[in-house]
Design a protein around this motif. Sequence first.
Motif: not given
Length: 369
Positions: A183-209
């Motif tokens: 992930c690049p050091d940009t807002l998009t990169g930070d969002r991508d990390k947060a999206l995947v790392l949090t989504g993995f921890r609560y078993a997200s479907r695409s509609q959840d986040p």
Amino acid sequence: MIETTVPDGSVPRSGHAAVLLDAKVAERQALVERWAERHGVDAVRRLAEAEDLADAIAAEITPNNTTDTYGKSWRVWQRFCAAAELPELEGSRGSLVAFVAWMLREGQQNGTGYAPNSASTHLAAAVVGLRDRGVAVSGDDQAAARAGLEGLAVKLLKAGERRGRGQAVGADVEGLRAITRACPDTLTGDRDKALVLTGFRYASRSQDPAGLLTGDVALHPRGLLVDILTGKTKHSVRTAKIPYDDEPEICPVRAWTAYRTRLVTEHGERWAAPATPAFVGIDRWGHVTGGMVPDSVTRTVKRISTRAGVPVAWTGHSLRIGLASVARRAGRDSIAIADQGGWARHSRSMLGYMQRDDGWDDNASAGLA
């Protein structure tokens, strides 16, 4: 005869829209006349207003993805009727059986056949669409179409045809590390990390986040509390607890905090308001475009997993599969996994995700000699 109007005040149109409108008018007129006989003319207006309110509430609480599915399936039905030169507003046994045969043979826009699971979804939604338009579809006729679909699907399997994408690959910890590093050091990169790392921890479907608001995510001394609304039942709001991770690089709490801090710093305090989207869309120039939708979540997960060099690209469902399988490998109790991911305890789909990993370690035939 007592006069009535269509609930939504629609203007009559031609073709099938006019037929549908006429059916609604006739249905409401019959209701009004029954009400007048039972309760008198004075009560009719109030009952009609209550009926309009019920229609409005039903439309409001229907999830968008359900409405989208019905719309897509109805268009598939329309294409079939045009190709077969059959009337759209007829749900006979022959029409429905011919519909499933057509879907498996050539139903997709590119002329290829649908996978049986997709055809099953379109059949069910088309029947709903027919009934919504005042067409009587008997249970026996629908059952005949479903039996035809299942029989034809078996023939495809016997002929060696395997249709559909199959089950998505599950996310894993090594993949999370690779994605984080890519992930690049940009807002998009930070969002991508947060999206995947949090989504993995609560078993997200695409509609959840996509459905999360800023106010649905709260910091806690031990991590994050995430209120997830699936929209399926009144009981489908759950609060997932996401603890800090011992490995800072893939810690979902740190990733969430960094992303939200950067979003507010770069784009203003208004994005800290509880009613704003938790995960925002960002264009190539770094402009915030609003909240993400399920399709954009799926595309983002695929894009960032590909960028990270994950062997098989993840989909919007990979995070959900991943928690079940990785947590099971780590020895977590199945009930605890179900509660975290929002599955029913002993859910068949959850157990299926686990079985992909347990098939060797828990194999019933191993170690018998």
